[in-house]
Design a protein around this motif. Structure first.
Motif, mmCIF file in Angstrom:
data_model
loop_
_atom_site.group_PDB
_atom_site.id
_atom_site.type_symbol
_atom_site.label_atom_id
_atom_site.label_comp_id
_atom_site.label_asym_id
_atom_site.label_seq_id
_atom_site.Cartn_x
_atom_site.Cartn_y
_atom_site.Cartn_z
ATOM 1 N N GLN A 42 -24.989 -9.102 -39.632
ATOM 2 C CA GLN A 42 -25.855 -8.762 -40.758
ATOM 3 C C GLN A 42 -26.374 -7.337 -40.607
ATOM 4 O O GLN A 42 -26.899 -6.764 -41.554
ATOM 5 C CB GLN A 42 -27.032 -9.728 -40.843
ATOM 6 C CG GLN A 42 -26.640 -11.123 -41.249
ATOM 7 C CD GLN A 42 -27.841 -12.037 -41.368
ATOM 8 O OE1 GLN A 42 -28.835 -11.879 -40.687
ATOM 9 N NE2 GLN A 42 -27.729 -13.018 -42.252
ATOM 10 N N ASN A 44 -26.286 -3.192 -39.915
ATOM 11 C CA ASN A 44 -25.447 -2.020 -40.160
ATOM 12 C C ASN A 44 -25.341 -1.261 -38.846
ATOM 13 O O ASN A 44 -26.340 -0.762 -38.344
ATOM 14 C CB ASN A 44 -26.068 -1.124 -41.230
ATOM 15 C CG ASN A 44 -26.029 -1.761 -42.597
ATOM 16 O OD1 ASN A 44 -25.031 -2.353 -42.965
ATOM 17 N ND2 ASN A 44 -27.110 -1.640 -43.336
ATOM 18 N N ASN A 46 -23.283 1.795 -36.989
ATOM 19 C CA ASN A 46 -22.411 2.942 -37.239
ATOM 20 C C ASN A 46 -21.310 3.052 -36.197
ATOM 21 O O ASN A 46 -21.476 2.605 -35.062
ATOM 22 C CB ASN A 46 -23.236 4.227 -37.243
ATOM 23 C CG ASN A 46 -24.200 4.283 -38.402
ATOM 24 O OD1 ASN A 46 -23.889 3.850 -39.503
ATOM 25 N ND2 ASN A 46 -25.381 4.816 -38.148
ATOM 26 N N SER A 78 -16.775 0.196 -39.239
ATOM 27 C CA SER A 78 -17.592 -0.848 -39.862
ATOM 28 C C SER A 78 -17.163 -0.948 -41.318
ATOM 29 O O SER A 78 -17.091 0.070 -42.013
ATOM 30 C CB SER A 78 -19.079 -0.483 -39.767
ATOM 31 O OG SER A 78 -19.867 -1.439 -40.445
ATOM 32 N N GLU A 79 -16.852 -2.164 -41.752
ATOM 33 C CA GLU A 79 -16.419 -2.414 -43.130
ATOM 34 C C GLU A 79 -17.205 -3.589 -43.687
ATOM 35 O O GLU A 79 -17.548 -4.513 -42.943
ATOM 36 C CB GLU A 79 -14.920 -2.766 -43.173
ATOM 37 C CG GLU A 79 -13.996 -1.670 -42.706
ATOM 38 C CD GLU A 79 -13.813 -0.569 -43.733
ATOM 39 O OE1 GLU A 79 -14.079 -0.824 -44.936
ATOM 40 O OE2 GLU A 79 -13.407 0.533 -43.346
ATOM 41 N N PRO A 80 -17.473 -3.581 -44.991
ATOM 42 C CA PRO A 80 -18.139 -4.746 -45.582
ATOM 43 C C PRO A 80 -17.260 -5.988 -45.448
ATOM 44 O O PRO A 80 -16.045 -5.910 -45.575
ATOM 45 C CB PRO A 80 -18.315 -4.377 -47.053
ATOM 46 C CG PRO A 80 -18.035 -2.926 -47.151
ATOM 47 C CD PRO A 80 -17.208 -2.544 -45.966
ATOM 48 N N ASN A 81 -17.894 -7.103 -45.184
ATOM 49 C CA ASN A 81 -17.221 -8.398 -45.122
ATOM 50 C C ASN A 81 -16.987 -8.876 -46.553
ATOM 51 O O ASN A 81 -17.556 -8.338 -47.494
ATOM 52 C CB ASN A 81 -18.142 -9.364 -44.353
ATOM 53 C CG ASN A 81 -17.532 -10.717 -44.107
ATOM 54 O OD1 ASN A 81 -17.571 -11.592 -44.965
ATOM 55 N ND2 ASN A 81 -16.990 -10.916 -42.932
ATOM 56 N N ASN A 87 -21.238 -7.455 -42.288
ATOM 57 C CA ASN A 87 -20.352 -6.350 -41.957
ATOM 58 C C ASN A 87 -19.413 -6.773 -40.840
ATOM 59 O O ASN A 87 -19.799 -7.522 -39.945
ATOM 60 C CB ASN A 87 -21.167 -5.137 -41.476
ATOM 61 C CG ASN A 87 -22.088 -4.620 -42.548
ATOM 62 O OD1 ASN A 87 -21.636 -4.175 -43.584
ATOM 63 N ND2 ASN A 87 -23.383 -4.705 -42.308
ATOM 64 N N CYS A 88 -18.195 -6.268 -40.895
ATOM 65 C CA CYS A 88 -17.237 -6.446 -39.806
ATOM 66 C C CYS A 88 -17.263 -5.160 -38.979
ATOM 67 O O CYS A 88 -17.077 -4.073 -39.522
ATOM 68 C CB CYS A 88 -15.840 -6.683 -40.353
ATOM 69 S SG CYS A 88 -15.692 -8.216 -41.303
ATOM 70 N N ILE A 89 -17.518 -5.304 -37.682
ATOM 71 C CA ILE A 89 -17.672 -4.167 -36.784
ATOM 72 C C ILE A 89 -16.528 -4.188 -35.771
ATOM 73 O O ILE A 89 -16.442 -5.097 -34.946
ATOM 74 C CB ILE A 89 -19.020 -4.232 -36.020
ATOM 75 C CG1 ILE A 89 -20.193 -4.558 -36.935
ATOM 76 C CG2 ILE A 89 -19.224 -2.949 -35.211
ATOM 77 C CD1 ILE A 89 -20.519 -3.535 -37.969
ATOM 78 N N VAL A 122 -12.489 -8.564 -44.366
ATOM 79 C CA VAL A 122 -13.011 -7.290 -44.839
ATOM 80 C C VAL A 122 -12.720 -7.148 -46.310
ATOM 81 O O VAL A 122 -11.607 -7.381 -46.778
ATOM 82 C CB VAL A 122 -12.378 -6.130 -44.043
ATOM 83 C CG1 VAL A 122 -12.836 -4.790 -44.569
ATOM 84 C CG2 VAL A 122 -12.704 -6.258 -42.563
#
Length: 126
Positions: A42, A44, A46, A78-81, A87-89, A122
């Motif tokens: 959840q 963010n 970087n 990092s991309e939005p799920n 987020n996918c990290i 993603v």
């Protein structure tokens, strides 16, 4: 972003990913390989962050007898799920005990879908 040299296998049982410095839950392990991992969060986070993490192992799973895996990782992307609240990290291993490599193999052998199974986590805008 460089191409990884090993295939990551998607877990069917998400494992807790903990920040070792403050014991904060960062998210849940989504996939893992010998070179890195991806976790779902959840938060963010970087790219280019060094994180000292602990992956909590499930209890009562045959052949996994260590309660956790400690690793230092560097976040690579990092991309939005698919779920916009997550987020996918993607992370690359920086430092871990090479004696834990069999544990990484056990995670992939025991807790992942078959190699042909594909999961879209993603969100990539069209």
């Amino acid at each position: 972003m460089s191409e990884r040299s090993s295939v990551r296998r998607h877990l069917f049982l998400y494992l807790d990913v903990i920040n070792r410095k403050n014991n904060e839950l960062l998210g849940y392990l989504g996939d893992i390989s010998e070179q890195g991992l991806m976790f779902i969060s959840q938060l963010n986070i970087n790219p280019d962050q060094l994180l000292d993490i602990r992956i909590e192992m499930p209890e009562n799973v045959q052949y996994i007898d260590k309660p956790y895996l400690d690793i230092q990782v560097k976040t690579r992307w990092s991309e939005p799920n698919i779920n916009p609240q997550l987020n996918c990290i993607g992370c690359q291993f920086v430092e871990f005990d090479k004696k834990d490599l069999p544990l990484i193999h056990q995670i992939t052998d025991l807790l992942t879908f078959d190699e042909g199974f594909e999961i879209k986590r993603v969100h990539r805008p069209s």
